[in-house]
Design a protein around this motif. Sequence first.
Motif, short mmCIF file in Angstrom:
data_model
loop_
_atom_site.label_atom_id
_atom_site.label_comp_id
_atom_site.label_asym_id
_atom_site.label_seq_id
_atom_site.Cartn_x
_atom_site.Cartn_y
_atom_site.Cartn_z
N ILE A 6 34.35 67.08 25.70
CA ILE A 6 34.58 66.12 25.10
C ILE A 6 33.07 65.01 24.55
N VAL A 7 33.63 64.66 22.92
CA VAL A 7 33.09 63.10 22.44
C VAL A 7 33.43 62.16 22.07
N LEU A 8 33.13 61.54 21.97
CA LEU A 8 34.14 59.99 21.58
C LEU A 8 32.97 59.83 20.68
N LEU A 9 33.94 59.48 19.24
CA LEU A 9 32.50 58.52 18.21
C LEU A 9 32.93 57.96 17.71
N ASP A 153 26.77 80.65 30.70
CA ASP A 153 27.80 79.67 31.17
C ASP A 153 28.04 78.43 30.25
N THR A 154 28.67 78.33 29.29
CA THR A 154 28.79 77.39 28.68
C THR A 154 29.73 75.86 29.20
N HIS A 155 30.23 76.47 30.05
CA HIS A 155 31.30 75.71 30.95
C HIS A 155 30.94 75.10 32.28
N ASP A 156 29.72 75.22 32.04
CA ASP A 156 28.97 74.94 33.74
C ASP A 156 29.89 73.98 34.37
N THR A 157 29.10 72.85 33.55
CA THR A 157 29.85 71.15 34.00
C THR A 157 29.94 70.74 32.47
N PRO A 158 31.66 70.20 32.27
CA PRO A 158 32.11 69.94 31.14
C PRO A 158 31.41 68.61 31.12
N PHE A 159 30.96 67.86 30.24
CA PHE A 159 30.30 66.62 29.90
C PHE A 159 31.27 65.60 29.00
N ALA A 239 24.65 67.91 14.93
CA ALA A 239 24.06 68.76 15.77
C ALA A 239 25.09 69.19 16.68
N ILE A 240 26.29 68.96 16.93
CA ILE A 240 27.05 69.69 17.88
C ILE A 240 27.32 70.77 16.83
N SER A 248 33.52 74.61 22.33
CA SER A 248 33.74 74.04 23.53
C SER A 248 33.71 72.56 23.86
N THR A 249 33.79 71.80 22.78
CA THR A 249 34.10 70.63 21.95
C THR A 249 34.87 69.45 21.74
#
Length: 456
Positions: A6-9, A153-159, A239-240, A248-249
């Motif tokens: 999740i990106v909160l901009l 693994d693109t979902h190892d630890t979500p941020f 960049a994302i 994945s975001t």
Amino acid sequence: MNRPNIVLLHCHDAGRAVQPYGWPVATPNLQRFAEQGVLFRKCFAAAPTCGPSRTAMLTGQYPHQVGMYGLPGAQGWTIDDIDKHLVHQLNRVGYQTVLAGCQHEVDHHDLSPLGYSRILDTRPQCGEFYQETIDHVERYLAERSQSAAASGDTHDTPFFLSIGLDEPHRNNLARPELGIGTESARFSKTRYYDPERLDARYTAPLATLPDLPEIRRDVESLYEGVRIMDEYMGRVLYAIGHYGLDDSTIVIVTTDHGIEFPGGKKTLSDYGTGVMLMMRAPALVADGGFAGGRVIEPIVSHLDLYPTLMDLIGCERPEWLEGESLVPLVTGRVAALHDEVFTEQTYHGTLEPLRAVRTERYKLIRRHLPTGPLMRHDGPSTPIVDAHGWYDRETGHEELFDLYRDPQEACNRITDPSMVPIADDLRERMDRWMARTDDCFVGGEFPAVPGRPAQQ
């Protein structure tokens, strides 16, 4: 699908003054983002000032429910139960929570109550936005991309990454190293420009303000701040995508409240509480509903973001949340989420308690004091309209507006006999909301600014 990032901009004081909402200012990065995601045409903040609005969005409750009646920090207001903050919820379910730039929920001298697992800014005074904040964000996204590639693994630890921009807030922070003083005519705290050098010859004033050269120049300065904001946001969105994180975001783009002009911020007009809200999510999230350049018309609230995120990441909704998930609206399972939204103001330094209920067509505002607006705005437009009696007017304790016939909220219809049924209906809705949320406005006695006596 594993839980998405999740990106909160988010930014300061932008309202809906961007190209995707039809404003005459080029914001190509946000326009591109809108065409990729979903735009909510009529989203409203819970409050028209920074601390209360952001606290409501990130706790899922109205400011008076969590004790944020004014600004944190110098004014001393704090969240009653910081555990309700979204960051703590995401920490509990395994997210890496990261802050870059500004926040306005706690005193910026101590960010620890928020619970972020990582702060990207390296200056001694964190929790504020600087030019290099975007550099830190780009490096973090590169780091996450490389880590995912190494692990496979693109979902190892979500941020969860909260990126807070100051633009287009009027400048009130001296930064001599950038050649910046505290000139409130500039809508940037991180980049110097001279408002007097902007070409405002063909700029229109805001519809609520007189057509005068000084005001047109002030509006053009707003647009310069918005263009700077768009540039910063564009770097993040670029960049994302280029670090391969789009798929994945979840990306949310919003602001805290309306623009800093008379009739905007610090009022419950639509210019004060109306905010941009755009979202984009991977195709596998919500059946691809948060994509495709769609525009959602029904009214929604910042309070809907928290339950929406819980829905999208597959977490149980906390029982205290006031809003509703946007997912049923976006996916077409419901035609509308709300019959009405509520907004409020109590302090912004000065005590000026206001409450409002807004439907699609009508708005009722209750004022604790029968005169207003009391709170002055920063910037060169304010002394001009102040000299002509815009502030401290006899408003009465109630204002009623027909937003279809009077979108600028200039004609109070509260004494119009034909509007009695509408006024009574809105009063009943507001009374029920105040009673249910235990709003001190009802009794007319308001919590004191920390360290001062209570006010009535």
